[in-house]
Design an enzyme around this catalytic site. Structure first.
Site, PDB file in Angstrom:
ATOM      1  N   ASP A   1      52.028 -64.842  37.907  1.00 11.70           N
ATOM      2  CA  ASP A   1      53.020 -65.296  39.368  1.00 11.70           C
ATOM      3  C   ASP A   1      54.201 -66.053  39.293  1.00 11.70           C
ATOM      4  O   ASP A   1      54.564 -65.909  38.245  1.00 11.70           O
ATOM      5  CB  ASP A   1      51.949 -66.158  39.900  1.00 11.70           C
ATOM      6  N   SER A   2      54.306 -65.782  40.512  1.00 12.73           N
ATOM      7  CA  SER A   2      56.089 -65.964  40.513  1.00 12.73           C
ATOM      8  C   SER A   2      56.222 -67.810  40.488  1.00 12.73           C
ATOM      9  O   SER A   2      57.182 -68.536  40.068  1.00 12.73           O
ATOM     10  CB  SER A   2      56.359 -65.413  42.242  1.00 12.73           C
TER      11      SER A   2
ATOM     12  N   CYS B   1      49.469 -62.369  41.990  1.00 13.57           N
ATOM     13  CA  CYS B   1      50.523 -62.668  42.983  1.00 13.57           C
ATOM     14  C   CYS B   1      50.330 -61.060  44.005  1.00 13.57           C
ATOM     15  O   CYS B   1      50.956 -60.117  43.129  1.00 13.57           O
ATOM     16  CB  CYS B   1      51.832 -62.634  42.252  1.00 13.57           C
TER      17      CYS B   1
ATOM     18  N   GLU C   1      53.792 -74.884  47.162  1.00 15.57           N
ATOM     19  CA  GLU C   1      55.419 -75.195  45.698  1.00 15.57           C
ATOM     20  C   GLU C   1      55.551 -76.878  45.919  1.00 15.57           C
ATOM     21  O   GLU C   1      55.456 -77.143  44.967  1.00 15.57           O
ATOM     22  CB  GLU C   1      56.019 -74.779  45.291  1.00 15.57           C
TER      23      GLU C   1
ATOM     24  N   CYS D   1      48.233 -63.760  49.293  1.00 15.30           N
ATOM     25  CA  CYS D   1      49.447 -64.443  48.653  1.00 15.30           C
ATOM     26  C   CYS D   1      48.357 -65.118  48.052  1.00 15.30           C
ATOM     27  O   CYS D   1      47.519 -65.870  48.905  1.00 15.30           O
ATOM     28  CB  CYS D   1      50.005 -65.386  49.624  1.00 15.30           C
TER      29      CYS D   1
ATOM     30  N   HIS E   1      49.331 -67.728  46.601  1.00 11.31           N
ATOM     31  CA  HIS E   1      49.295 -69.451  46.631  1.00 11.31           C
ATOM     32  C   HIS E   1      48.667 -69.734  48.338  1.00 11.31           C
ATOM     33  O   HIS E   1      47.654 -71.134  48.863  1.00 11.31           O
ATOM     34  CB  HIS E   1      50.538 -69.851  47.665  1.00 11.31           C
TER      35      HIS E   1
HETATM   36  N1  DGL Z   1      51.593 -66.024  44.931  1.00  9.29           N
HETATM   37  C1  DGL Z   1      52.888 -65.085  45.319  1.00  9.29           C
HETATM   38  C2  DGL Z   1      52.145 -63.876  46.107  1.00  9.29           C
HETATM   39  O1  DGL Z   1      50.656 -63.505  46.105  1.00  9.29           O
HETATM   40  C3  DGL Z   1      54.525 -65.779  46.150  1.00  9.29           C
HETATM   41  C4  DGL Z   1      54.888 -64.755  46.241  1.00  9.29           C
HETATM   42  C5  DGL Z   1      56.899 -65.116  46.580  1.00  9.29           C
HETATM   43  O2  DGL Z   1      56.694 -65.906  45.228  1.00  9.29           O
HETATM   44  O3  DGL Z   1      56.849 -65.515  47.577  1.00  9.29           O
HETATM   45  O4  DGL Z   1      52.105 -63.134  46.465  1.00  9.29           O
END
Ligand code: DGL
Length: 262
Positions: A6-7, A69, A148, A182, A184
């Protein structure tokens, strides 16, 4: 061994589900904490980042990968599936299928990053299953930062205010199902649920983990239940922040990797 990326920390919501579904499996997780967020970046940039990460993860001999992600799944999944000779799963299809079968009003909401909403992959996934379902997508860019930064309490006034600001347009338009597009967002699902009472929330992390686990069920596995984590910024704080995502599943220390070398 399964690779998950993931990011940042959000993909841990999918890793947590995978660990529960595949006890004894080995996992390697990469969080691109040095380059988060992906959700405001172009598709080309997200494809480049995702390809570097897949090259890094491939070095561990992984036999499947989960792009945990929504943004990277929307932008890069076809490229990764073409370039890497292992099954590469994203978070779109399974969530789209779950939403299409759950909705009674045939009105579904999708929330995700700006890039995810712009690329429209969840919407296409739902429409491919049932073109008569109406889909309303809303970008919620602040949510990733709130998660985050640990604004995860269900009563956090800042998170509730952001949820109200983003989600109030979804009230009163007949939506009975909302995809958390997303990875998150499951961490703040309580705040989202308070803002949209009575709406069924579908975690794209959970549905993707279930799909990947089901695909491996028939195959013999030979892991030791290990989890290795890597990040592209300082590993400091990853363990304690990551633990919020993993509940009682222990998460070891993360190691730094200079991902741009891959
Ligand atoms: N968890 C990422 C997603 O599902 C986060 C995206 C991001 O880094 O902006 O899109």
């Amino acid at each position: 061994m399964i690779g998950v990326f993931d990011s940042g920390l959000g993909g841990l919501t999918a890793l947590c589900e995978l660990v529960k579904l595949l006890p004894g499996e080995d996992f390697v997780y990469f969080g691109d904490t040095g380059r988060v967020p992906y959700g405001s970046k172009s598709a080309d940039t997200v494809i480049r980042y995702s390809t570097e990460i897949m090259r890094f993860l491939s070095g561990f001999g992984i036999d499947a990968a989960l792009v945990a992600c929504g943004t990277a799944s929307s932008a890069a999944l076809p490229t990764l599936q073409r370039e890497f000779p292992i099954p590469v799963f994203g978070v779109i299809d399974a969530a789209a299928a779950a939403a299409a079968s759950a909705t009674v009003t045939r009105r579904v909401g999708v929330i995700g990053t700006a890039t995810t909403v712009r690329l429209g992959a969840f919407e296409r996934g739902i429409k491919a299953l049932d073109p008569d379902i109406s889909v309303t997508s809303v970008a919620c860019p602040l949510f990733v930062h709130l998660v985050e930064d640990g604004f995860t309490d269900p009563d956090d006034p800042v998170t509730l205010a952001a949820a109200e600001r983003y989600l109030s347009p979804l009230r009163g338009i007949g939506i009975d199902t909302l995809i958390l597009g997303c990875t998150h967002y499951p961490i703040i699902s309580a705040a989202i649920a308070k803002t949209l009472p009575g709406v069924r929330l579908i975690s794209s992390s959970k549905t993707a983990a279930e799909k990947l686990a089901a695909s491996l069920r028939e195959k013999p596995r030979r892991g030791h239940g290990t989890i290795r984590c890597f990040v592209s910024d300082t590993p400091e704080g990853f363990e304690s922040a990551g633990q919020i995502f993993m509940g009682d599943i222990p998460l070891g220390r993360a190691e730094f990797v200079d991902i741009s070398k891959y």
